[in-house]
Design a protein around this motif. Sequence first.
Motif, PDB file in Angstrom:
ATOM      1  N   ALA A 122       0.832  -1.211   0.000  1.00  0.00           N
ATOM      2  CA  ALA A 122       0.000   0.000   0.000  1.00  0.00           C
ATOM      3  C   ALA A 122       0.861   1.253   0.000  1.00  0.00           C
ATOM      4  CB  ALA A 122      -0.923  -0.014   1.215  1.00  0.00           C
ATOM      5  N   GLU A 123       1.916   1.225   0.779  1.00  0.00           N
ATOM      6  CA  GLU A 123       2.827   2.368   0.841  1.00  0.00           C
ATOM      7  C   GLU A 123       3.452   2.638  -0.533  1.00  0.00           C
ATOM      8  OE1 GLU A 123       6.462   3.887   3.672  1.00  0.00           O
ATOM      9  OE2 GLU A 123       6.165   1.743   3.453  1.00  0.00           O
ATOM     10  N   ARG A 124       3.682   1.598  -1.293  1.00  0.00           N
ATOM     11  CA  ARG A 124       4.274   1.723  -2.632  1.00  0.00           C
ATOM     12  C   ARG A 124       3.218   1.964  -3.708  1.00  0.00           C
ATOM     13  NH1 ARG A 124       8.620  -3.231  -1.999  1.00  0.00           N
ATOM     14  NH2 ARG A 124      10.029  -2.086  -0.623  1.00  0.00           N
ATOM     15  N   SER A 125       1.985   2.229  -3.278  1.00  0.00           N
ATOM     16  CA  SER A 125       0.861   2.506  -4.185  1.00  0.00           C
ATOM     17  C   SER A 125       0.560   1.354  -5.130  1.00  0.00           C
ATOM     18  CB  SER A 125       1.105   3.797  -4.973  1.00  0.00           C
ATOM     19  OG  SER A 125       1.193   4.889  -4.093  1.00  0.00           O
ATOM     20  N   ASP A 126       0.742   0.131  -4.650  1.00  0.00           N
ATOM     21  CA  ASP A 126       0.430  -1.057  -5.443  1.00  0.00           C
ATOM     22  C   ASP A 126      -1.068  -1.086  -5.737  1.00  0.00           C
ATOM     23  OD1 ASP A 126      -0.592  -4.044  -5.394  1.00  0.00           O
ATOM     24  OD2 ASP A 126       1.496  -4.105  -6.072  1.00  0.00           O
ATOM     25  N   THR A 127      -1.427  -1.045  -7.004  1.00  0.00           N
ATOM     26  CA  THR A 127      -2.823  -0.973  -7.424  1.00  0.00           C
ATOM     27  C   THR A 127      -3.627  -2.162  -6.926  1.00  0.00           C
ATOM     28  OG1 THR A 127      -2.130   0.217  -9.399  1.00  0.00           O
ATOM     29  CG2 THR A 127      -4.341  -0.715  -9.424  1.00  0.00           C
ATOM     30  N   ARG A 128      -3.069  -3.347  -7.011  1.00  0.00           N
ATOM     31  CA  ARG A 128      -3.787  -4.556  -6.585  1.00  0.00           C
ATOM     32  C   ARG A 128      -4.095  -4.516  -5.092  1.00  0.00           C
ATOM     33  NH1 ARG A 128      -0.747  -9.873  -7.273  1.00  0.00           N
ATOM     34  NH2 ARG A 128      -1.239 -10.245  -5.125  1.00  0.00           N
ATOM     35  N   ALA A 129      -3.132  -4.077  -4.298  1.00  0.00           N
ATOM     36  CA  ALA A 129      -3.329  -3.993  -2.848  1.00  0.00           C
ATOM     37  C   ALA A 129      -4.421  -2.983  -2.506  1.00  0.00           C
ATOM     38  CB  ALA A 129      -2.018  -3.620  -2.156  1.00  0.00           C
ATOM     39  N   TRP A 130      -4.366  -1.807  -3.140  1.00  0.00           N
ATOM     40  CA  TRP A 130      -5.373  -0.779  -2.873  1.00  0.00           C
ATOM     41  C   TRP A 130      -6.754  -1.210  -3.336  1.00  0.00           C
ATOM     42  CZ3 TRP A 130      -5.537   2.957   0.444  1.00  0.00           C
ATOM     43  CH2 TRP A 130      -4.343   3.441   0.967  1.00  0.00           C
ATOM     44  N   ARG A 131      -6.826  -1.895  -4.463  1.00  0.00           N
ATOM     45  CA  ARG A 131      -8.113  -2.369  -4.965  1.00  0.00           C
ATOM     46  C   ARG A 131      -8.722  -3.375  -3.971  1.00  0.00           C
ATOM     47  NH1 ARG A 131      -6.755  -4.773  -9.721  1.00  0.00           N
ATOM     48  NH2 ARG A 131      -6.473  -2.720 -10.621  1.00  0.00           N
ATOM     49  N   ALA A 132      -7.914  -4.291  -3.483  1.00  0.00           N
ATOM     50  CA  ALA A 132      -8.397  -5.283  -2.515  1.00  0.00           C
ATOM     51  C   ALA A 132      -8.840  -4.603  -1.219  1.00  0.00           C
ATOM     52  CB  ALA A 132      -7.302  -6.310  -2.234  1.00  0.00           C
ATOM     53  N   HIS A 184      -8.728 -23.040  10.006  1.00  0.00           N
ATOM     54  CA  HIS A 184      -9.845 -22.123   9.771  1.00  0.00           C
ATOM     55  C   HIS A 184      -9.381 -20.789   9.190  1.00  0.00           C
ATOM     56  CE1 HIS A 184     -12.651 -24.805  11.726  1.00  0.00           C
ATOM     57  NE2 HIS A 184     -11.775 -24.975  12.672  1.00  0.00           N
ATOM     58  N   VAL A 185      -8.084 -20.684   8.939  1.00  0.00           N
ATOM     59  CA  VAL A 185      -7.509 -19.453   8.406  1.00  0.00           C
ATOM     60  C   VAL A 185      -7.134 -19.687   6.948  1.00  0.00           C
ATOM     61  CG1 VAL A 185      -5.604 -17.815   8.609  1.00  0.00           C
ATOM     62  CG2 VAL A 185      -6.645 -18.783  10.666  1.00  0.00           C
ATOM     63  N   THR A 186      -7.443 -18.724   6.117  1.00  0.00           N
ATOM     64  CA  THR A 186      -7.056 -18.760   4.702  1.00  0.00           C
ATOM     65  C   THR A 186      -5.900 -17.811   4.504  1.00  0.00           C
ATOM     66  OG1 THR A 186      -9.357 -19.178   4.080  1.00  0.00           O
ATOM     67  CG2 THR A 186      -7.868 -18.386   2.342  1.00  0.00           C
ATOM     68  N   VAL A 187      -4.874 -18.260   3.795  1.00  0.00           N
ATOM     69  CA  VAL A 187      -3.719 -17.414   3.499  1.00  0.00           C
ATOM     70  C   VAL A 187      -3.847 -16.920   2.067  1.00  0.00           C
ATOM     71  CG1 VAL A 187      -1.211 -17.334   3.310  1.00  0.00           C
ATOM     72  CG2 VAL A 187      -2.271 -18.677   5.134  1.00  0.00           C
ATOM     73  N   GLN A 188      -3.770 -15.628   1.905  1.00  0.00           N
ATOM     74  CA  GLN A 188      -3.881 -14.992   0.595  1.00  0.00           C
ATOM     75  C   GLN A 188      -2.620 -14.167   0.351  1.00  0.00           C
ATOM     76  OE1 GLN A 188      -7.631 -12.961  -0.103  1.00  0.00           O
ATOM     77  NE2 GLN A 188      -6.535 -11.320  -1.107  1.00  0.00           N
ATOM     78  N   VAL A 189      -2.024 -14.286  -0.812  1.00  0.00           N
ATOM     79  CA  VAL A 189      -0.770 -13.574  -1.128  1.00  0.00           C
ATOM     80  C   VAL A 189      -1.068 -12.141  -1.522  1.00  0.00           C
ATOM     81  CG1 VAL A 189       1.276 -13.569  -2.586  1.00  0.00           C
ATOM     82  CG2 VAL A 189       0.295 -15.741  -1.833  1.00  0.00           C
ATOM     83  N   THR A 190      -0.254 -11.222  -0.956  1.00  0.00           N
ATOM     84  CA  THR A 190      -0.357  -9.799  -1.270  1.00  0.00           C
ATOM     85  C   THR A 190      -0.113  -9.590  -2.737  1.00  0.00           C
ATOM     86  OG1 THR A 190       0.602  -9.322   0.890  1.00  0.00           O
ATOM     87  CG2 THR A 190       0.523  -7.518  -0.681  1.00  0.00           C
TER      88      THR A 190
END
Length: 133
Positions: free
Chosen positions: A17-27, A127-133
């Motif tokens: 998010a700090e690097r303005s990653d579009t995918r991260a901000w969209r999520a 019960h936890v799902t891991v999702q890659v940034t």
Amino acid sequence: MGTLRSVVYDAGMLIAAERSDTRAWRAHRSYLTAGGIPQIPATVVAQVWRGGVRQARLAQLLRGCDIAAMDEAAARETGELLGTAGTADPVDGSVAVLGVRLGAVVVTSDPDDIQHLLDQMGSRGKHVTVQVT
């Protein structure tokens, strides 16, 4: 309609998010729009926060999140988990512990490290799902 699952961010999500990653901000925006409030362990914020104008984007992301304090019970659980897992990173440990407590989706740039910790937590970790940034 299903229940919105909790989401826990690790340091990788904050850095993206700090690097303005579009995918991260969209999520992030998508989760907020759905009514969720991302959870971030305080240890994760400590790992990435350095202050100043250069972190304006990170400050923006943090305003839409809840920062989870680490109380004594969580600290002990995190320490025990690290001992069981044979690892030493309290930040990853706190992410895994919070993820299990919430039955969350963990958004991480270190899926193998987080999954290893979750595997050590037995059925609770499943019960936890891991999702890659």
